[in-house]
Structures are given as structure tokens and as C-alpha cells.
Design an enzyme around this catalytic site. Sequence first.
Site, mmCIF file in Angstrom:
data_model
loop_
_atom_site.group_PDB
_atom_site.id
_atom_site.type_symbol
_atom_site.label_atom_id
_atom_site.label_comp_id
_atom_site.label_asym_id
_atom_site.label_seq_id
_atom_site.Cartn_x
_atom_site.Cartn_y
_atom_site.Cartn_z
ATOM 1 N N TYR A 141 -10.727 5.329 19.302
ATOM 2 C CA TYR A 141 -10.964 4.045 18.466
ATOM 3 C C TYR A 141 -10.093 2.890 19.093
ATOM 4 O O TYR A 141 -10.689 1.793 19.128
ATOM 5 C CB TYR A 141 -10.403 4.241 17.021
ATOM 6 C CG TYR A 141 -10.089 3.075 16.095
ATOM 7 C CD1 TYR A 141 -11.370 2.641 15.441
ATOM 8 C CD2 TYR A 141 -9.031 2.398 15.970
ATOM 9 C CE1 TYR A 141 -11.213 1.496 14.509
ATOM 10 C CE2 TYR A 141 -8.981 1.195 15.141
ATOM 11 C CZ TYR A 141 -10.154 0.793 14.504
ATOM 12 O OH TYR A 141 -10.049 -0.592 13.733
ATOM 13 N N ASP A 182 -9.892 -0.210 5.699
ATOM 14 C CA ASP A 182 -11.174 -0.476 4.897
ATOM 15 C C ASP A 182 -11.340 -1.786 4.155
ATOM 16 O O ASP A 182 -10.341 -2.268 3.586
ATOM 17 C CB ASP A 182 -11.398 0.943 4.191
ATOM 18 C CG ASP A 182 -11.383 1.928 5.063
ATOM 19 O OD1 ASP A 182 -12.170 1.919 6.283
ATOM 20 O OD2 ASP A 182 -11.533 3.200 4.665
ATOM 21 N N ASP A 189 -7.942 -5.126 13.624
ATOM 22 C CA ASP A 189 -7.966 -3.792 13.558
ATOM 23 C C ASP A 189 -7.435 -3.583 12.062
ATOM 24 O O ASP A 189 -6.425 -3.409 11.713
ATOM 25 C CB ASP A 189 -6.953 -3.067 14.483
ATOM 26 C CG ASP A 189 -6.639 -1.676 14.150
ATOM 27 O OD1 ASP A 189 -7.312 -0.942 13.396
ATOM 28 O OD2 ASP A 189 -5.649 -1.139 14.808
ATOM 29 N N ASP A 228 0.456 -8.494 11.176
ATOM 30 C CA ASP A 228 0.236 -7.591 10.386
ATOM 31 C C ASP A 228 1.061 -7.761 8.772
ATOM 32 O O ASP A 228 2.055 -8.352 8.979
ATOM 33 C CB ASP A 228 0.527 -6.219 10.881
ATOM 34 C CG ASP A 228 -0.252 -4.992 10.176
ATOM 35 O OD1 ASP A 228 0.254 -4.798 8.492
ATOM 36 O OD2 ASP A 228 -0.893 -3.994 10.462
ATOM 37 N N GLN A 277 1.057 -1.284 0.020
ATOM 38 C CA GLN A 277 -0.017 -0.057 0.178
ATOM 39 C C GLN A 277 1.015 1.545 -0.002
ATOM 40 O O GLN A 277 2.126 1.108 0.271
ATOM 41 C CB GLN A 277 -0.965 -0.058 1.235
ATOM 42 C CG GLN A 277 -0.461 -0.103 2.595
ATOM 43 C CD GLN A 277 -1.274 -0.551 3.634
ATOM 44 O OE1 GLN A 277 -2.385 -0.963 3.691
ATOM 45 N NE2 GLN A 277 -0.697 -1.502 4.611
#
Length: 293
Positions: free
Chosen positions: A73, A170, A167, A118, A43
Site C-alpha cells: 500500500y 475509511d 493517506d 495528520d 478515534q
Amino acid sequence: MSDGITHATIKDGWFREISEMWPGQAMTLKVDKVLRHEKSKYQDVLIFKSTDYGTVLVLDNVIQCTERDEFSYQEMIAHLAMNSHPDPKKVLVIGGGDGGVLREVVKHECVEEATLCDIDEAVIRLSKQYLPGMAAGFDHPKVKVHVGDGFKFLDEYKNAFDVIITDSSDPEGPAESLFQKSYFQLLDAALRPGGVITTQGSENQWLHLPLISKLKKDCREVFPVAEYAYTTIPTYPSGQIGFMVCCKEAGRDVKKPLRSWSPEDEARLCRYYNAEIHKASFVLPTFAAQALQ
């Protein structure tokens, strides 16, 4: 402003978050200085210092966190799950490479091991450099870190975790698989009896009710308990984001905390979460409650 670093989302000193996921509206933040821009394997990663919201992490042109409001959050996605479990010892975080959720998880003294998986090492590396207040979670002795695909990682674990917190970014891009029913089936299999999950609940009741409705339906087909809660956060689209909170144990009321801190500890440990807001976060406005019945 930028010491030579430019980015397509920044024009005339303002970062602009424009996306088809929230058509006809945009979030803008005034930029003080661009700190870093790199394209990772997965990304586009942008980090800038804003004039009023501190340091901002942006992935694929979408705000992930700002220093000013991130706690609303991180605290909610972590403590809604953690305090819906009677004694969470082994906790897994999927995503969360900024370290914020880990920081919250290890506030629970009952935790013996907190593992983070992750997919993008760049998020972990750059968060440690530019968001130390969040990345503090990585420094805790109970924390283990695995860089890799959360879907594949989960597939290797059965009956292993008390709480799993997803977590993710989108549901477009590298996190897309984390919003599918097959992912929730993996979560269910990886949980111990009575286990609890929270997951980023597909954004916002003002913008994404069909998405949230499908997500809740998928969760209900996997878990006997599946509820939707939300938090307020200025720099997420329309100022809100939601969570699915699910449990393997039929009859568990995740809308009320099973465990809670004393008011003194709550005030010391949290800036947003408390036992009352835990309960209140599941109370939806009529239009959303009707859509999610």
C-alpha cells in the site's frame, strides 16, 4: 495473550474486523499479544502483535496496516504519484501518521521538502513506538510534521506543492471530509502547475463500486486527468485497495511512469512497486472498468 488489555474486537485470541462497509464478511487475525489500546481525541487506537502478520495498527476497529504487507500500500500510493511527476520537489502527505508514505516519498532524491499533516498525534506517537519500520519516515531531515486538520491545513496553501498524497482512513469517522468534492478542489488549488495527487480510492472494486464511481466523477470535475488504480494487500477488505491518481495538466498519462529507477535501484528501494506494476495497476477487470467509464 494481552497482559490484561482487552478489546471488543478480540475474542478467543482472534481479532475480528466486522463492519457495515463490507457486509457479510470479516477479516480475522490471530493475536499473539495486545500491545496498546487507547482512545485518542479522534478515534479508538489498538495495536497488537499478531502470530503471522507482525504488529498491527487498528483505528476504530479497522486494520490500517500490518508489518507483513504494509509495503504494497505505502509504495503504490506514494510512487504512483511521485513517478507521474517530472520533478517533485515539494510533497505533502495528508494523514499517513504511521510514517509509511513519508518513508517512500523521501526515497526520491529530487524531493527537497516532505510535509506531513495528520489530525491525530496519537497515531504518530504510537507508530514511532510500535511500528519503527514505518515511522522511520519521520527521521528524515527533509521531513516536517504538522498535527492538525488536513482540510484546514490545505486551505492555507495555494500553488505550493508538486505532489499531494492523501493517506486517509475509511470514509467514515475523522476522514469523512477527505472524500468530498470540496476537498479535491482544495487539493487542486494547493498544487503547482502540473501537480499530481493520489488518494485512498474509497476501498475496493469488489465491494464499493458505487463509492469509487462517485469519487472518480468528483475528481474528473476538478482535474483534467483522473484515473483509478489498485494494489493487492491481504489484510484489507477482499484483498485489494484502490487509489485515485489525478493531475492538473491535461494530457498527462499517469498510467505510465514519467520517471523510473533502474531495475537494480527498483529492487533495492521497493518490494512491491516497479515500472511495470505502475502500468498494470490501472488495468481493471471488465466489470469494474465498465462501472468506472
